[in-house]
Structures are given as C-alpha cells and as structure tokens.
Design a protein around this motif. Structure first.
Motif, PDB file in Angstrom:
ATOM      1  N   LYS A   1       0.823  -1.204   0.000  1.00  0.00           N
ATOM      2  CA  LYS A   1       0.000   0.000   0.000  1.00  0.00           C
ATOM      3  C   LYS A   1       0.860   1.258   0.000  1.00  0.00           C
ATOM      4  O   LYS A   1       1.992   1.243   0.481  1.00  0.00           O
ATOM      5  CB  LYS A   1      -0.909   0.038   1.229  1.00  0.00           C
ATOM      6  CG  LYS A   1      -1.959  -1.022   1.242  1.00  0.00           C
ATOM      7  CD  LYS A   1      -2.872  -0.866   2.429  1.00  0.00           C
ATOM      8  CE  LYS A   1      -3.934  -1.948   2.368  1.00  0.00           C
ATOM      9  NZ  LYS A   1      -5.069  -1.613   3.215  1.00  0.00           N
TER      10      LYS A   1
ATOM     11  N   THR B   1       0.115   5.865  -0.029  1.00  0.00           N
ATOM     12  CA  THR B   1      -0.791   6.999  -0.187  1.00  0.00           C
ATOM     13  C   THR B   1      -0.068   8.083  -0.968  1.00  0.00           C
ATOM     14  O   THR B   1       1.158   8.163  -0.971  1.00  0.00           O
ATOM     15  CB  THR B   1      -1.275   7.568   1.171  1.00  0.00           C
ATOM     16  OG1 THR B   1      -0.147   7.989   1.923  1.00  0.00           O
ATOM     17  CG2 THR B   1      -2.073   6.541   1.943  1.00  0.00           C
ATOM     18  N   CYS B   2      -0.864   8.914  -1.638  1.00  0.00           N
ATOM     19  CA  CYS B   2      -0.328  10.059  -2.364  1.00  0.00           C
ATOM     20  C   CYS B   2      -1.411  11.127  -2.417  1.00  0.00           C
ATOM     21  O   CYS B   2      -2.594  10.818  -2.227  1.00  0.00           O
ATOM     22  CB  CYS B   2       0.127   9.669  -3.774  1.00  0.00           C
ATOM     23  SG  CYS B   2      -1.185   9.172  -4.903  1.00  0.00           S
TER      24      CYS B   2
ATOM     25  N   LYS C   1      -4.260  13.276  -3.799  1.00  0.00           N
ATOM     26  CA  LYS C   1      -5.277  12.830  -4.750  1.00  0.00           C
ATOM     27  C   LYS C   1      -4.983  13.267  -6.185  1.00  0.00           C
ATOM     28  O   LYS C   1      -5.241  12.522  -7.126  1.00  0.00           O
ATOM     29  CB  LYS C   1      -6.659  13.319  -4.318  1.00  0.00           C
ATOM     30  CG  LYS C   1      -7.779  12.607  -5.052  1.00  0.00           C
ATOM     31  CD  LYS C   1      -9.148  13.104  -4.631  1.00  0.00           C
ATOM     32  CE  LYS C   1      -9.364  12.785  -3.185  1.00  0.00           C
ATOM     33  NZ  LYS C   1     -10.706  13.130  -2.702  1.00  0.00           N
TER      34      LYS C   1
ATOM     35  N   GLU D   1      -2.959  10.698  -8.071  1.00  0.00           N
ATOM     36  CA  GLU D   1      -3.478   9.327  -8.075  1.00  0.00           C
ATOM     37  C   GLU D   1      -3.473   8.689  -9.467  1.00  0.00           C
ATOM     38  O   GLU D   1      -2.924   7.599  -9.656  1.00  0.00           O
ATOM     39  CB  GLU D   1      -4.895   9.316  -7.494  1.00  0.00           C
ATOM     40  CG  GLU D   1      -5.552   7.968  -7.451  1.00  0.00           C
ATOM     41  CD  GLU D   1      -6.949   8.059  -6.857  1.00  0.00           C
ATOM     42  OE1 GLU D   1      -7.467   7.009  -6.480  1.00  0.00           O
ATOM     43  OE2 GLU D   1      -7.530   9.172  -6.785  1.00  0.00           O
TER      44      GLU D   1
ATOM     45  N   ASN E   1      -8.002   1.353  -5.128  1.00  0.00           N
ATOM     46  CA  ASN E   1      -7.764   2.685  -4.604  1.00  0.00           C
ATOM     47  C   ASN E   1      -8.980   3.151  -3.829  1.00  0.00           C
ATOM     48  O   ASN E   1     -10.102   2.691  -4.062  1.00  0.00           O
ATOM     49  CB  ASN E   1      -7.388   3.668  -5.710  1.00  0.00           C
ATOM     50  CG  ASN E   1      -8.462   3.840  -6.743  1.00  0.00           C
ATOM     51  OD1 ASN E   1      -9.086   2.882  -7.159  1.00  0.00           O
ATOM     52  ND2 ASN E   1      -8.696   5.066  -7.169  1.00  0.00           N
TER      53      ASN E   1
ATOM     54  N   ASP F   1     -10.529   6.824  -1.568  1.00  0.00           N
ATOM     55  CA  ASP F   1     -10.449   8.238  -1.264  1.00  0.00           C
ATOM     56  C   ASP F   1     -10.207   8.417   0.232  1.00  0.00           C
ATOM     57  O   ASP F   1     -10.941   7.874   1.058  1.00  0.00           O
ATOM     58  CB  ASP F   1     -11.775   8.884  -1.677  1.00  0.00           C
ATOM     59  CG  ASP F   1     -11.762  10.386  -1.606  1.00  0.00           C
ATOM     60  OD1 ASP F   1     -10.951  10.949  -0.857  1.00  0.00           O
ATOM     61  OD2 ASP F   1     -12.586  10.998  -2.300  1.00  0.00           O
ATOM     62  N   LEU F   2      -9.189   9.205   0.571  1.00  0.00           N
ATOM     63  CA  LEU F   2      -8.900   9.536   1.968  1.00  0.00           C
ATOM     64  C   LEU F   2      -8.992  11.047   2.193  1.00  0.00           C
ATOM     65  O   LEU F   2      -8.249  11.608   2.976  1.00  0.00           O
ATOM     66  CB  LEU F   2      -7.500   9.044   2.351  1.00  0.00           C
ATOM     67  CG  LEU F   2      -7.227   7.542   2.269  1.00  0.00           C
ATOM     68  CD1 LEU F   2      -5.775   7.253   2.607  1.00  0.00           C
ATOM     69  CD2 LEU F   2      -8.156   6.775   3.197  1.00  0.00           C
TER      70      LEU F   2
ATOM     71  N   ASP G   1      -6.015  12.897   0.111  1.00  0.00           N
ATOM     72  CA  ASP G   1      -5.102  11.851  -0.356  1.00  0.00           C
ATOM     73  C   ASP G   1      -5.877  10.674  -0.926  1.00  0.00           C
ATOM     74  O   ASP G   1      -7.086  10.553  -0.752  1.00  0.00           O
ATOM     75  CB  ASP G   1      -4.213  11.349   0.792  1.00  0.00           C
ATOM     76  CG  ASP G   1      -3.253  12.410   1.299  1.00  0.00           C
ATOM     77  OD1 ASP G   1      -2.794  13.225   0.477  1.00  0.00           O
ATOM     78  OD2 ASP G   1      -2.975  12.415   2.507  1.00  0.00           O
ATOM     79  N   ALA G   2      -5.130   9.824  -1.597  1.00  0.00           N
ATOM     80  CA  ALA G   2      -5.675   8.567  -2.109  1.00  0.00           C
ATOM     81  C   ALA G   2      -4.795   7.437  -1.591  1.00  0.00           C
ATOM     82  O   ALA G   2      -3.574   7.600  -1.486  1.00  0.00           O
ATOM     83  CB  ALA G   2      -5.686   8.562  -3.631  1.00  0.00           C
ATOM     84  N   GLU G   3      -5.411   6.337  -1.259  1.00  0.00           N
ATOM     85  CA  GLU G   3      -4.658   5.135  -0.890  1.00  0.00           C
ATOM     86  C   GLU G   3      -4.719   4.171  -2.065  1.00  0.00           C
ATOM     87  O   GLU G   3      -5.791   3.920  -2.612  1.00  0.00           O
ATOM     88  CB  GLU G   3      -5.267   4.473   0.343  1.00  0.00           C
ATOM     89  CG  GLU G   3      -4.527   3.217   0.765  1.00  0.00           C
ATOM     90  CD  GLU G   3      -5.186   2.537   1.935  1.00  0.00           C
ATOM     91  OE1 GLU G   3      -4.652   2.639   3.055  1.00  0.00           O
ATOM     92  OE2 GLU G   3      -6.265   1.932   1.729  1.00  0.00           O
TER      93      GLU G   3
ATOM     94  N   THR H   1      -3.638   0.312  -3.274  1.00  0.00           N
ATOM     95  CA  THR H   1      -3.226  -1.011  -2.819  1.00  0.00           C
ATOM     96  C   THR H   1      -2.945  -1.858  -4.050  1.00  0.00           C
ATOM     97  O   THR H   1      -3.770  -1.925  -4.963  1.00  0.00           O
ATOM     98  CB  THR H   1      -4.325  -1.685  -1.977  1.00  0.00           C
ATOM     99  OG1 THR H   1      -4.614  -0.857  -0.846  1.00  0.00           O
ATOM    100  CG2 THR H   1      -3.902  -3.063  -1.502  1.00  0.00           C
TER     101      THR H   1
END
Length: 103
Positions: free
Chosen positions: A7, A9-10, A12, A15, A43, A45-46, A49-51, A53
């Motif tokens: 995993k 994160t970056c 968004k 992404e 993926n 939405d955070l 950010d986006a996670e 995997t």
C-alpha cells in the motif's frame, strides 16, 4: 497461491498518474516473473489523499523471492515514486489464498 499486498498513499491529484506509473513498473516487473498469476490495483479516497493497494498473486513464496529478493517482506520501490509525493509502506504483507472465486 500466495497474495502479496502493498500500500501507499499520495495526494489525490497524483493518483491517476501514479496508477499509470504503477502499471509501467510494478505490474510490468511482476508479470515478467515466473510464477506470477495476476494482479489487482485498488484505490480509495482519503480526503485530500488517495490510498493505492497493489495485490499480486503468486504460485509460491519462492516465486515472490525472484521478484522481491530474499526478504520478501521488504517492499520493492522505484526511483520515480517520489515524483508522485508517495508515502509508501516499506513492507509487503503475504497471505495464503484459501478461496479464489470470481463472478
């Protein structure tokens, strides 16, 4: 079958570009390795950010070693990851797949 999970994160707005880059690096390299069975990119939405995997599927732990090296728990990162302001996991998790059913 073994599933390998990694995993990161970056932001968004990076992404889509990072997922395209992931196809050119991680997916390209894993699919060229003997014993590779398939992959999924997930993926979520955070907020800002986006996670992302990456799940890859393998015949055995030995096949994963051919891709990742002797210590398969260490994530394989790429030089341009920083371009996407990536916050990567430095390790990968591995799971024995007990059920694999696609609809």
């Amino acid at each position: 079958m073994i599933a390998r999970e990694w995993k990161a994160t970056c932001p968004k707005h990076y992404e889509t570009g990072f997922i395209e880059y992931l196809y050119k690096t991680g997916i390209k390299d894993t699919s060229a390795t003997d014993g590779f069975l398939g992959a999924q990119i997930l993926n979520r939405d955070l907020g800002d950010d986006a996670e992302i995997t990456l799940l890859t599927y393998w015949k055995s732990l030995e096949c994963i070693k051919a891709f990742a090296g002797e210590n398969i728990s260490v994530a394989r990162l790429y030089p341009e990851d920083e371009k996407y302001k990536l916050l990567p996991d430095r390790h990968a998790n591995h799971y024995k797949v007990h059920e694999n059913m696609w609809l």
